[in-house]
Design a protein around this motif. Structure first.
Motif, PDB file in Angstrom:
ATOM      1  N   PHE A   1       0.847  -1.192   0.000  1.00 58.87           N
ATOM      2  CA  PHE A   1       0.000   0.000   0.000  1.00 58.87           C
ATOM      3  C   PHE A   1       0.883   1.243   0.000  1.00 58.87           C
ATOM      4  CE2 PHE A   1      -2.691  -3.365   1.525  1.00 58.87           C
ATOM      5  CZ  PHE A   1      -3.882  -3.122   0.858  1.00 58.87           C
ATOM      6  N   VAL A   2       1.532   1.501  -1.117  1.00 59.20           N
ATOM      7  CA  VAL A   2       2.467   2.618  -1.251  1.00 59.20           C
ATOM      8  C   VAL A   2       1.676   3.904  -1.456  1.00 59.20           C
ATOM      9  CG1 VAL A   2       4.356   3.585  -2.607  1.00 59.20           C
ATOM     10  CG2 VAL A   2       4.257   1.115  -2.175  1.00 59.20           C
ATOM     11  N   GLU A   3       1.871   4.846  -0.544  1.00 63.03           N
ATOM     12  CA  GLU A   3       1.148   6.115  -0.589  1.00 63.03           C
ATOM     13  C   GLU A   3       2.005   7.257  -1.114  1.00 63.03           C
ATOM     14  OE1 GLU A   3      -2.001   6.334  -0.070  1.00 63.03           O
ATOM     15  OE2 GLU A   3      -2.337   4.361   0.765  1.00 63.03           O
ATOM     16  N   SER A   4       3.328   7.131  -1.003  1.00 62.59           N
ATOM     17  CA  SER A   4       4.212   8.178  -1.503  1.00 62.59           C
ATOM     18  C   SER A   4       5.454   7.528  -2.094  1.00 62.59           C
ATOM     19  CB  SER A   4       4.586   9.155  -0.388  1.00 62.59           C
ATOM     20  OG  SER A   4       5.224   8.482   0.661  1.00 62.59           O
ATOM     21  N   LEU A   5       6.031   8.220  -3.046  1.00 58.08           N
ATOM     22  CA  LEU A   5       7.153   7.666  -3.794  1.00 58.08           C
ATOM     23  C   LEU A   5       8.017   8.820  -4.277  1.00 58.08           C
ATOM     24  CD1 LEU A   5       8.150   4.921  -4.976  1.00 58.08           C
ATOM     25  CD2 LEU A   5       6.743   5.420  -6.969  1.00 58.08           C
ATOM     26  N   VAL A   6       9.327   8.690  -4.131  1.00 58.13           N
ATOM     27  CA  VAL A   6      10.240   9.740  -4.577  1.00 58.13           C
ATOM     28  C   VAL A   6      11.573   9.109  -4.955  1.00 58.13           C
ATOM     29  CG1 VAL A   6      11.114  10.277  -2.265  1.00 58.13           C
ATOM     30  CG2 VAL A   6      11.131  12.050  -4.016  1.00 58.13           C
ATOM     31  N   SER A   7      12.241   9.692  -5.938  1.00 58.95           N
ATOM     32  CA  SER A   7      13.584   9.231  -6.283  1.00 58.95           C
ATOM     33  C   SER A   7      14.596  10.155  -5.612  1.00 58.95           C
ATOM     34  CB  SER A   7      13.798   9.202  -7.794  1.00 58.95           C
ATOM     35  OG  SER A   7      13.712  10.494  -8.333  1.00 58.95           O
ATOM     36  N   HIS A   8      15.765   9.610  -5.335  1.00 57.14           N
ATOM     37  CA  HIS A   8      16.839  10.383  -4.730  1.00 57.14           C
ATOM     38  C   HIS A   8      17.224  11.505  -5.698  1.00 57.14           C
ATOM     39  CE1 HIS A   8      20.815  11.377  -3.209  1.00 57.14           C
ATOM     40  NE2 HIS A   8      20.445  10.805  -2.069  1.00 57.14           N
ATOM     41  N   PRO A   9      17.438  12.729  -5.222  1.00 57.37           N
ATOM     42  CA  PRO A   9      17.693  13.847  -6.140  1.00 57.37           C
ATOM     43  C   PRO A   9      18.983  13.761  -6.944  1.00 57.37           C
ATOM     44  CG  PRO A   9      17.937  14.547  -3.862  1.00 57.37           C
ATOM     45  CD  PRO A   9      17.391  13.155  -3.833  1.00 57.37           C
ATOM     46  N   THR A  10      20.000  13.087  -6.425  1.00 57.73           N
ATOM     47  CA  THR A  10      21.250  12.988  -7.178  1.00 57.73           C
ATOM     48  C   THR A  10      21.554  11.578  -7.651  1.00 57.73           C
ATOM     49  OG1 THR A  10      22.548  12.717  -5.145  1.00 57.73           O
ATOM     50  CG2 THR A  10      22.264  14.977  -6.000  1.00 57.73           C
ATOM     51  N   ASP A  11      20.762  10.604  -7.210  1.00 53.86           N
ATOM     52  CA  ASP A  11      20.960   9.217  -7.628  1.00 53.86           C
ATOM     53  C   ASP A  11      19.602   8.580  -7.924  1.00 53.86           C
ATOM     54  OD1 ASP A  11      21.638   6.608  -8.121  1.00 53.86           O
ATOM     55  OD2 ASP A  11      22.699   6.292  -6.226  1.00 53.86           O
ATOM     56  N   PRO A  12      19.096   8.750  -9.155  1.00 52.56           N
ATOM     57  CA  PRO A  12      17.764   8.248  -9.481  1.00 52.56           C
ATOM     58  C   PRO A  12      17.644   6.730  -9.492  1.00 52.56           C
ATOM     59  CG  PRO A  12      18.826   9.136 -11.431  1.00 52.56           C
ATOM     60  CD  PRO A  12      19.726   9.451 -10.270  1.00 52.56           C
ATOM     61  N   THR A  13      18.747   6.013  -9.221  1.00 57.52           N
ATOM     62  CA  THR A  13      18.638   4.561  -9.103  1.00 57.52           C
ATOM     63  C   THR A  13      18.134   4.154  -7.723  1.00 57.52           C
ATOM     64  OG1 THR A  13      20.911   4.217  -8.337  1.00 57.52           O
ATOM     65  CG2 THR A  13      20.535   4.229 -10.730  1.00 57.52           C
ATOM     66  N   ILE A  14      17.967   5.136  -6.838  1.00 54.15           N
ATOM     67  CA  ILE A  14      17.454   4.862  -5.492  1.00 54.15           C
ATOM     68  C   ILE A  14      16.066   5.478  -5.368  1.00 54.15           C
ATOM     69  CG2 ILE A  14      17.770   5.263  -3.036  1.00 54.15           C
ATOM     70  CD1 ILE A  14      20.787   5.381  -3.577  1.00 54.15           C
ATOM     71  N   LEU A  15      15.112   4.661  -4.930  1.00 52.45           N
ATOM     72  CA  LEU A  15      13.743   5.121  -4.706  1.00 52.45           C
ATOM     73  C   LEU A  15      13.389   4.958  -3.241  1.00 52.45           C
ATOM     74  CD1 LEU A  15      11.969   3.304  -7.655  1.00 52.45           C
ATOM     75  CD2 LEU A  15      12.715   5.671  -7.577  1.00 52.45           C
TER      76      LEU A  15
ATOM     77  N   ALA B   1       9.977   4.681  -0.815  1.00 48.28           N
ATOM     78  CA  ALA B   1       8.535   4.456  -0.838  1.00 48.28           C
ATOM     79  C   ALA B   1       7.996   4.567   0.578  1.00 48.28           C
ATOM     80  CB  ALA B   1       8.219   3.071  -1.405  1.00 48.28           C
ATOM     81  N   GLY B   2       6.940   5.338   0.747  1.00 52.93           N
ATOM     82  CA  GLY B   2       6.239   5.424   2.027  1.00 52.93           C
ATOM     83  C   GLY B   2       4.994   4.567   1.921  1.00 52.93           C
ATOM     84  N   ALA B   3       4.846   3.631   2.841  1.00 50.76           N
ATOM     85  CA  ALA B   3       3.739   2.682   2.752  1.00 50.76           C
ATOM     86  C   ALA B   3       3.043   2.548   4.098  1.00 50.76           C
ATOM     87  CB  ALA B   3       4.255   1.317   2.301  1.00 50.76           C
ATOM     88  N   SER B   4       1.753   2.258   4.028  1.00 49.71           N
ATOM     89  CA  SER B   4       1.004   1.954   5.247  1.00 49.71           C
ATOM     90  C   SER B   4       1.078   0.460   5.490  1.00 49.71           C
ATOM     91  CB  SER B   4      -0.442   2.419   5.106  1.00 49.71           C
ATOM     92  OG  SER B   4      -1.094   1.683   4.088  1.00 49.71           O
ATOM     93  N   GLY B   5       0.609   0.049   6.649  1.00 49.58           N
ATOM     94  CA  GLY B   5       0.765  -1.341   7.057  1.00 49.58           C
ATOM     95  C   GLY B   5      -0.355  -2.262   6.651  1.00 49.58           C
ATOM     96  N   SER B   6      -1.018  -2.025   5.547  1.00 53.87           N
ATOM     97  CA  SER B   6      -2.044  -2.937   5.037  1.00 53.87           C
ATOM     98  C   SER B   6      -3.096  -3.257   6.086  1.00 53.87           C
ATOM     99  CB  SER B   6      -1.381  -4.222   4.528  1.00 53.87           C
ATOM    100  OG  SER B   6      -2.345  -5.108   4.040  1.00 53.87           O
ATOM    101  N   GLY B   7      -3.708  -2.212   6.617  1.00 49.36           N
ATOM    102  CA  GLY B   7      -4.744  -2.393   7.619  1.00 49.36           C
ATOM    103  C   GLY B   7      -4.206  -2.409   9.038  1.00 49.36           C
ATOM    104  N   LEU B   8      -2.892  -2.429   9.200  1.00 49.21           N
ATOM    105  CA  LEU B   8      -2.271  -2.394  10.519  1.00 49.21           C
ATOM    106  C   LEU B   8      -1.857  -0.961  10.842  1.00 49.21           C
ATOM    107  CD1 LEU B   8       0.031  -5.503  10.055  1.00 49.21           C
ATOM    108  CD2 LEU B   8      -2.198  -5.413  11.194  1.00 49.21           C
TER     109      LEU B   8
END
Length: 144
Positions: free
Chosen positions: A99-113, A115-122
């Motif tokens: 349940f990924v709610e936010s996503l961003v790539s690293h500003p100087t290394d786009p090979t790194i992402l 992800a902010g996720a909730s705990g699937s109902g937890l």
């Protein structure tokens, strides 16, 4: 005015990303809840749009574009395309929750992402660092 934007619920645009390698290419993700949604793409700065029929057909929560890929968080997973949206593959290996709610790539290394996720109902939340292939978890931090 609708210049070809279609699919699901295009009146609810959740996210807009611009291809850093080609600023005339724009992607939008739309839909609400678990309802139909999808991805639209413009290759002319938004003058006209194409609904990507091979893209996810559920609500797109958030997207990020790097110079080599576009990632989309959808109901139940994280997807990636490396060919402009012609095909999409799972990129959520190792996520504590899909349940990924936010996503961003690293500003100087786009090979790194990140992800902010909730705990699937937890009552838990995770910040997860993924490699760009979406096949490896670099770290995950439980925030709950």
């Amino acid at each position: 005015m609708n210049n070809g934007m279609g699919g699901g619920s295009p009146k609810v645009i959740n996210t807009v990303v611009i291809d850093p390698a080609n600023p005339a290419t724009i992607y939008t993700g739309h839909g609400t809840g678990n309802s139909a949604g999808g991805v639209n793409k413009s290759t002319n700065g938004g003058a006209s749009w194409t609904f990507l029929t091979n893209a996810p057909d559920s609500a797109v929560r958030t997207m990020v574009a790097t110079s080599s890929a576009v990632y989309a968080s959808v109901s139940g997973g994280l997807l990636k395309t490396t060919n402009g949206g012609s095909t999409w593959t799972n990129a959520d290996a190792g996520l504590g929750s899909t349940f990924v709610e936010s996503l961003v790539s690293h500003p100087t290394d786009p090979t790194i992402l990140y992800a902010g996720a909730s705990g699937s109902g937890l009552p838990d939340a995770f910040i997860t660092k993924l490699n760009a292939a979406g096949s490896g978890l670099l770290f995950s931090t439980l925030l709950g």
